[in-house]
Design an enzyme around this catalytic site. Structure first.
Site, mmCIF file in Angstrom:
data_model
loop_
_atom_site.group_PDB
_atom_site.id
_atom_site.type_symbol
_atom_site.label_atom_id
_atom_site.label_comp_id
_atom_site.label_asym_id
_atom_site.label_seq_id
_atom_site.Cartn_x
_atom_site.Cartn_y
_atom_site.Cartn_z
ATOM 1 N N ASP A 84 9.700 -0.189 -1.336
ATOM 2 C CA ASP A 84 8.336 -0.121 -1.710
ATOM 3 C C ASP A 84 7.803 -1.473 -1.729
ATOM 4 O O ASP A 84 7.858 -2.249 -2.839
ATOM 5 C CB ASP A 84 8.255 0.589 -2.977
ATOM 6 C CG ASP A 84 6.850 0.872 -3.490
ATOM 7 O OD1 ASP A 84 5.950 0.849 -2.764
ATOM 8 O OD2 ASP A 84 6.756 0.832 -4.587
ATOM 9 N N LYS B 204 2.540 -5.194 -3.880
ATOM 10 C CA LYS B 204 2.900 -5.694 -4.971
ATOM 11 C C LYS B 204 3.296 -7.177 -4.856
ATOM 12 O O LYS B 204 3.352 -7.936 -3.707
ATOM 13 C CB LYS B 204 4.361 -5.359 -5.147
ATOM 14 C CG LYS B 204 4.832 -3.761 -5.455
ATOM 15 C CD LYS B 204 6.171 -3.505 -5.684
ATOM 16 C CE LYS B 204 6.166 -1.879 -5.810
ATOM 17 N NZ LYS B 204 5.866 -1.481 -7.190
ATOM 18 N N ASP C 50 14.328 1.540 -5.231
ATOM 19 C CA ASP C 50 13.175 2.617 -5.581
ATOM 20 C C ASP C 50 13.556 3.960 -4.912
ATOM 21 O O ASP C 50 12.940 4.832 -5.093
ATOM 22 C CB ASP C 50 11.817 2.229 -4.824
ATOM 23 C CG ASP C 50 10.809 2.504 -5.676
ATOM 24 O OD1 ASP C 50 10.876 2.927 -7.031
ATOM 25 O OD2 ASP C 50 9.508 2.710 -5.206
ATOM 26 N N ASP D 7 0.437 1.870 -4.379
ATOM 27 C CA ASP D 7 1.555 1.691 -5.021
ATOM 28 C C ASP D 7 1.912 2.819 -6.130
ATOM 29 O O ASP D 7 3.062 2.823 -6.697
ATOM 30 C CB ASP D 7 1.504 0.385 -5.790
ATOM 31 C CG ASP D 7 2.959 -0.280 -6.246
ATOM 32 O OD1 ASP D 7 3.794 0.101 -5.570
ATOM 33 O OD2 ASP D 7 2.928 -1.120 -7.413
ATOM 34 N N GLU E 61 2.956 5.644 -5.268
ATOM 35 C CA GLU E 61 3.452 6.540 -4.053
ATOM 36 C C GLU E 61 4.476 7.520 -4.251
ATOM 37 O O GLU E 61 4.702 8.698 -3.533
ATOM 38 C CB GLU E 61 3.863 5.521 -2.856
ATOM 39 C CG GLU E 61 5.410 5.553 -2.769
ATOM 40 C CD GLU E 61 5.661 4.186 -4.021
ATOM 41 O OE1 GLU E 61 6.857 4.305 -4.456
ATOM 42 O OE2 GLU E 61 4.952 3.512 -4.418
ATOM 43 N N ARG F 177 5.217 9.280 -6.917
ATOM 44 C CA ARG F 177 4.624 10.748 -7.420
ATOM 45 C C ARG F 177 3.939 11.731 -6.313
ATOM 46 O O ARG F 177 4.149 12.901 -6.393
ATOM 47 C CB ARG F 177 3.628 10.531 -8.757
ATOM 48 C CG ARG F 177 2.353 9.922 -8.202
ATOM 49 C CD ARG F 177 1.486 9.408 -9.264
ATOM 50 N NE ARG F 177 2.223 8.135 -9.769
ATOM 51 C CZ ARG F 177 1.725 7.559 -10.835
ATOM 52 N NH1 ARG F 177 0.592 7.676 -11.450
ATOM 53 N NH2 ARG F 177 2.370 6.437 -11.207
#
Length: 458
Positions: free
Chosen positions: A232, A239, A250, A309, A311, A313
């Protein structure tokens, strides 16, 4: 059986005597005069974590004293005996008396023997433990195997653990247990799982939905959903470097689901198990999804992207909608979802959410019993307003910076109608080594849920 365990009578075994200030005088009666004199001369104190190797009559190792907390201590580490794995010389050992929880102490030996050696060799901990009388060594083994599997998957860097490699790992597990395996990829993902497609379309490594089932259709349906973001970057809402450094983990939710699935299938629980893993990489490219984009979902709910960010969910939403369609008796999803959960509860205590009070109580009790603790946070419905969008049915992030773990769970709740739904916001990582929990990837909450399912369906 796990390599750390041997059956009683297989080999001569050196006794381990668990002592504390309360039981020391009584426990020490098993020592002969020579051994007692040696222990006294060594100045051994029966404090938690202290150990002393006692010489036997033949000059070899005759026994081990190991300090544990008093029985009435407010805080006890049931995995403390795992310290012995790295302290003792190679050999076979047995418990001479019972620690606080003999089963968890025995399990700790296997968990403490784990080493990640894919890229660097390490001398193995050649310490074996005789499975204590009356204990199910096969069950200890399947739990330890599940933990090893999850740790290996999480610890593997993203260059060797992308969506395809995660699919390969899931396929291998499914084949091992005779499960039916299916993968949706390409045009079918875009058509049927638009949120999974949205997150993964910026990467050359194609997004996919991993789906396997095991057991009889007539048995109660239990569905596990694991977040499989193999790396991620944050997407276009990139990030900072410090936050991106550990994003190989992740996909820890997917690893958790696979570890739990191994326990369930190996045990032969009377369930029809389904495992769903949306596997993607949230990358940056000209094809990546953007802030303020709007996408439909499998359930028909339109989603405005407030932050790329957030993502995890999104991909879980499509997978949960699919899981919910066959109305299983229980849906559990696992995800390294929010930093807010870590701020609230720290790295060792996963947050969980459910509307089912009886399920929450059952699950929390299992977590305490298994030394795999979890903590319930509320699905506080008034916070749903934070997810409002002026142009779509919902935003994927809240309008404020507070209650982030709760609003993430509320977003997922929109895609699940089942009451018996557990959402686990896990860290899947041990930042500093503890007994039985080496630094690195960790299987959290799965042992607790396995224990609960065993009581229901064992």
């Amino acid at each position: 059986m796990h390599p750390v365990y041997v059956k009683a009578g297989t080999k001569p075994a050196t006794p381990i005597l668990f002592v504390n200030e309360a039981n020391y005088a009584e426990a020490s009666k098993v020592l002969d005069a020579r051994e007692a004199a040696f222990v006294k001369a060594a100045g051994f104190e029966p404090k938690a974590g202290r150990h002393l190797m006692v010489q036997g009559p033949d000059g070899g190792l005759g026994g081990v004293l190991f300090g544990i907390e008093p029985a009435d201590a407010k805080v006890k580490d049931f995995f403390r005996p795992a310290q012995l794995v790295s302290l003792l010389p190679p050999g076979t050992y047995r418990f001479a008396n019972a620690p606080h929880d003999a089963r968890l102490a025995a399990l700790s030996f296997a968990l403490g023997s784990y080493q990640f050696t894919r890229y660097r060799k390490a001398a193995p901990h050649d310490v074996k433990l005789v499975v204590p009388d009356g204990m199910d060594g096969d069950d200890l083994s399947r739990i330890a195997e599940a933990v090893d599997l999850a740790r290996d998957l999480i610890n593997t860097p993203s260059n060797d653990m992308g969506p395809q490699e995660l699919e390969d790992a899931a396929r291998k597990l499914a084949t091992q247990h005779g499960a039916k395996f299916n993968v949706t990829i390409g045009a079918e993902i875009e058509k049927n799982y638009p949120l999974i497609q949205a997150v993964g379309m910026g990467s050359p490594r194609a997004p996919r939905l991993i789906d396997f089932t095991w057991g009889k259709d007539s048995d109660p349906k239990v569905t596990l959903v694991g977040k499989g973001v193999c790396f991620d970057t944050g997407g276009l809402d990139i990030k900072p470097d410090a936050s991106m450094l550990n994003m190989k983990k992740d996909m820890g939710g997917a690893a958790t689901a696979l570890g739990l699935a191994h326990m369930i299938m190996s045990r032969g629980l009377k369930v029809r198990l389904r495992v769903l893993i949306p596997a993607v990489e949230n990358a940056i490219s000209g094809a990546a999804f953007r802030p303020r984009d709007i996408f439909p979902s499998r359930k028909g709910i339109t989603v405005e992207i407030g932050n790329t960010d957030a993502e995890g969910r999104l991909i879980l939403a499509d997978a949960l909608a699919l899981a919910d369609e066959e109305k299983p008796a229980l849906i559990a999803d696992f995800a390294t979802l929010t930093g807010a959960a870590r701020v609230a509860l720290g790295p060792d205590l996963p947050a969980f959410f459910t509307d089912d009070d009886a399920l929450a109580d059952e699950f929390a009790r299992a977590g305490l019993a298994e030394h795999d603790p979890v903590w319930r946070l509320p699905l506080w419905k008034p916070y749903e307003a934070m997810l409002d969008s002026k142009v779509a049915d919902t935003n994927n992030v809240s309008s404020g910076g507070q209650g982030g773990a709760i609003t993430a769970a509320l977003f997922l709740r929109k895609f699940v109608e089942a009451k018996s739904w557990l959402h686990l916001d896990v860290f899947a990582w041990t930042p500093a080594a503890k007994p039985a929990r080496p630094e690195g990837g960790e299987l959290q909450s799965a042992r607790a849920l396995y224990a609960m399912l065993c009581k229901r369906y064992g």
